[in-house]
Motif scaffolding. Sequence first.
Motif, PDB file in Angstrom:
ATOM      1  N   HIS A 257       5.176  -7.407   4.470  1.00 57.22           N
ATOM      2  CA  HIS A 257       4.602  -6.825   3.218  1.00 57.22           C
ATOM      3  C   HIS A 257       4.408  -7.902   2.358  1.00 57.22           C
ATOM      4  O   HIS A 257       5.332  -9.107   1.852  1.00 57.22           O
ATOM      5  CB  HIS A 257       5.796  -5.782   2.777  1.00 57.22           C
ATOM      6  CG  HIS A 257       5.806  -5.710   1.094  1.00 57.22           C
ATOM      7  ND1 HIS A 257       4.769  -5.232   0.712  1.00 57.22           N
ATOM      8  CD2 HIS A 257       6.325  -6.191   0.000  1.00 57.22           C
ATOM      9  CE1 HIS A 257       4.907  -5.079  -0.402  1.00 57.22           C
ATOM     10  NE2 HIS A 257       5.796  -5.497  -0.988  1.00 57.22           N
ATOM     11  N   LEU A 268       6.810   1.456   0.082  1.00 59.07           N
ATOM     12  CA  LEU A 268       8.354   1.287   0.817  1.00 59.07           C
ATOM     13  C   LEU A 268       9.390   1.571   0.218  1.00 59.07           C
ATOM     14  O   LEU A 268      10.378   1.797   0.686  1.00 59.07           O
ATOM     15  CB  LEU A 268       8.389  -0.539   0.926  1.00 59.07           C
ATOM     16  CG  LEU A 268       7.217  -0.908   2.026  1.00 59.07           C
ATOM     17  CD1 LEU A 268       7.158  -2.488   1.787  1.00 59.07           C
ATOM     18  CD2 LEU A 268       8.083  -0.714   3.406  1.00 59.07           C
ATOM     19  N   PRO A 276      14.683  -0.534   2.706  1.00 61.44           N
ATOM     20  CA  PRO A 276      13.821  -2.111   2.787  1.00 61.44           C
ATOM     21  C   PRO A 276      14.592  -3.127   2.395  1.00 61.44           C
ATOM     22  O   PRO A 276      15.316  -2.781   1.018  1.00 61.44           O
ATOM     23  CB  PRO A 276      12.566  -1.862   2.026  1.00 61.44           C
ATOM     24  CG  PRO A 276      12.397  -0.320   1.941  1.00 61.44           C
ATOM     25  CD  PRO A 276      13.827   0.153   1.875  1.00 61.44           C
TER      26      PRO A 276
END
Lengths: 317, 638
Positions: A257, A268, A276
């Motif tokens: 990312h 996310l 995450p």
Amino acid sequence: MLDIKTPKTTEPKPRFFTIEDYEGQVPRWCSGCGDLPVLAAVQRLCRDEQLLPEMTVVVSGIGCSSRFPHYMKTYGFHGLHGRAFPVACGIRSRRPDLNIFVATGDGDCCAIGAGHWIHAIRYNMKMVVMLFDNNIYGLTKKQTSPTTAKHANTLTHPKGSFISPLNPIAVTLSISNVSFVAQTVDWNPPHLYQTLLAAHRHPGLAFVRILQRCPHFTAEVFEPCQRDPSLLLLMKHPNGISTDDTVNKIFKNQVEHDPTNLLEAQGLAVREDCHPIGLFYRNESAERYDDFSKSGIEMDRSEKIKAVEEELDRLQI
Amino acid sequence: MTSSSSLAADKIKPTKKKSATIEPQSVSNAIVEIVSDSGEGSQTAGQLFGIVSARMGNGTWTVELIPAEIEPPARSPAGASGNRIRFGTDVVTNMGDTADVVVAFNEQVLYSRIDKDAFREGTHIFIENKWGSVPQEAIRKAYATALADFQTRGYVVHEIAMEKECLRHVTDARRGKNIWVLGLLCALYDRDIGIASEEIERKLSRKGAKVVENNLTLLRAGYEWGLANLPFRYTVAVKPPDKPMVVMNGNQAVGLGAMAAGFEICSMYPITPATSASHYLASEFKKAGGFLHQAEDEIAAIGFAIGASYAGKTALTITSGPGLALKTEFIGLAVMSEIPLVIVDVQRGGPSTGLPTRVEQSDLLAALFASPGDSPKIILAPSTIDECFHFMITARRLAEMFRTPVIVLTDANLATGVQPFPRPRLSEKWLSPPLDMSPWDKNVDPYDWDPETGLSQRPVPGQKDGKYILTGLAHDEKSHVAYVSRINQYTHDMRSRKLATLQHSLNKPIVNGEPEGDVLVVGWGSTRGAIEEAVGRVRDDGEKVSSLHLRILSPLEPGLKEVLSEFKRVITVEINYSDNPDPGQPESNNRRYAQLAFCLRSHTFIDVECLSMVHGIPFSPGTIEAEIRRILKALSTV
Ligand SMILES: Cc1ncc(C[n+]2csc(CCOP(=O)(O)OP(=O)(O)O)c2C)c(N)n1
Ligand code: SF4
Ligand SMILES: [Mg+2]
């Protein structure tokens, strides 16, 4: 006759700080409390960065986690429930020379202090904000917080909260002028440390949500994650939080990312299948309110008097 | 122009007859009002008229008449906007009683002033006459009805074709009529037209030469029309001041005082009637090195100020009643953790949102007691515009010396009242001391209370060896959390002792008039001018009446019991609520007293009476005078 000795000119001793130099009172948190490893990480960070203790201020609200300043040997401000942000912003406003850390709980930040949270993010004044999210009101003994899961049983909602929790990362990412948003866990020291270090080096307000274990009230919330690291999703990127082999090995569930990609970060943030961890977003060139609020701090006294005299000239009849 | 004291109002038509200029008749003081719909410029004209008079050397007091709404309907009492200007040969300290002259741009706005008892029989009303001939019948009727009503009330109505006169000189009369009226008033009161021209240039120069020129033309036109047509004129002798004077309103004085006191941070959230102080700082503060922070709410505003204060830059927050309510928890923290801080409360009508633009003195008890627990703090109350300026310097000093929040209570009357006062002679000593970053003495605790005085010095971030963790929890000398009963009792003592220490350092307050007599009138804040004028009037009749005005309300100034005991009756005059003592009202045991009366009764055990009202307007000297005479009469019949 007086024996007057000229003092020897001594070079000031270079100061070197060890972990103990940042250790305040003995923490009174429960054993196994996730606040403890965060304290250790911050003390290590101060040591590694050799932050002058007298130039460092830890500001907090009220809650278990807000006891944090007492356990540091720096300046500290343990103020009111929900109000750490305005105080920290006020300190920053005229003191660009200080290192500021903010410790706030999920109730402190996301309930009573929610208005200040939004505006502090937008002001983007340089400071490290640690949101200790244990999904509960700890200090007042187990009431629902805005981040408490829907079916969790609390003393104010014995049959579970009526509605779904608030997502602090998703909220923060949607605030205008947000400049740094990361998530980490209290039980992985290297990731926690690297996240706080990146936050400390960020030129603006760095918001770090720390998934924090509260063995006393919400053991069931994060213990599964601790036992099964695949419930976490490690966000990786050369410009993200740096991770060493131990971290990479533990968190097998990974995603690439780019922290400049805000839209992807927001995607996310709202994933429900996992938490995450890593850097969601960073923008080092976001506007900073402290660039404006510090205007005039260097002005000398005669200039101030002159300005008032000129104003009096204008008002003189 | 026609004077219509006896004729039916709707028959009056202006004449264009030019006559010789009337010689002005000398008066010692005058009260003039200009009232219009909002946006018609009567406030500008009023302010200019006040400044012209002040510059000529008259004492002046100007009050703004502010509508509560931004765009109130035209031709409505609710929309009345304007100024009252009182000026005289001597110093003028208050708005006075009823107006001598009022200029109105329409008849409806006058009803808002009639509601406030602003006029009397014989008040001259100069009114725009176009409403008598507009196409809308309803307006013509309303105008005629009102004029007839004014005459029944005994006002002397003079109809003037203001707009028509303006149209001889400019194309849009609605803009600029105010300046024509200023010219007219200059003629009526023998004002120096040169000074008026200078002030117009000063005020409008930013808008360009054309605008200035148009306005100067209108000023002269109004002036000349007045000289040619006014049936009477006045002059008010001047005593040119022997020292330089400045003129401003109370909110400007607070802002400028903050600059002169060396504040670096003012943190606020907009609230009427405090906001204009912040507007002023927003434009000027930067020049003196300061920064105005508009926070997300009043809690954040004080939190920000406290943060700055904690970091060594004693800060200021400005608010009004509802904002003070929101700040109470933080005020308690500042008391508990001994953070210097200045809070200005420009009081307005309450409770709740109350009367936002109107005056009240209702926050004294809230300021004293609103924080949870025992939270002793210093409270100051300036009584003049001059004091609004100087108290800011005192407030910052006291806050730092006593390591405590200081609340400065002003009000809407001071905020918008404009008065000249001697130009302050600035001193570097007024500025806050520079940030001390030298090492702290290791052996001195962050709360090293002197047991005699409760005072202590505070370390500031940056000072080596001064590190401490400030907390709002009960704490000991080291700022360590302490739940021990003895420590909690002791630290309460220390915080309270600071007030006693301040009280010991003050002088017994000085009575205005003889220190003994029949009646003592006690006041605080903006009522001083009216009280002293009223007391002066009855004293002129040989009565034994004095007054006392308190500037420091917490701690109370020393020796009050002795001072009050020298009078047969003591009465406070306050713009706040108390139960009416009349029969049928709560019996005296249950009666709720006005706020200062409440404090003085408990402080002195003296049966202090009160005259108080919540009309949303300042006390006129006449109202106070009547009450004093009532008390004197009752005393003489005992
Ligand atoms: C104005 C005010 N309201 C309520 C409280 C009581 N209170 C103290 S801490 C707290 C909640 C703490 O929860 P959180 O912020 O999540 O911190 P934690 O204890 O979980 O670390 C509450 C409601 C208070 N101190 N002040
Ligand atoms: S109650 Fe929970 S959050 Fe509070 S100290 Fe104990 S474990 Fe930590
Ligand atoms: Mg919590």
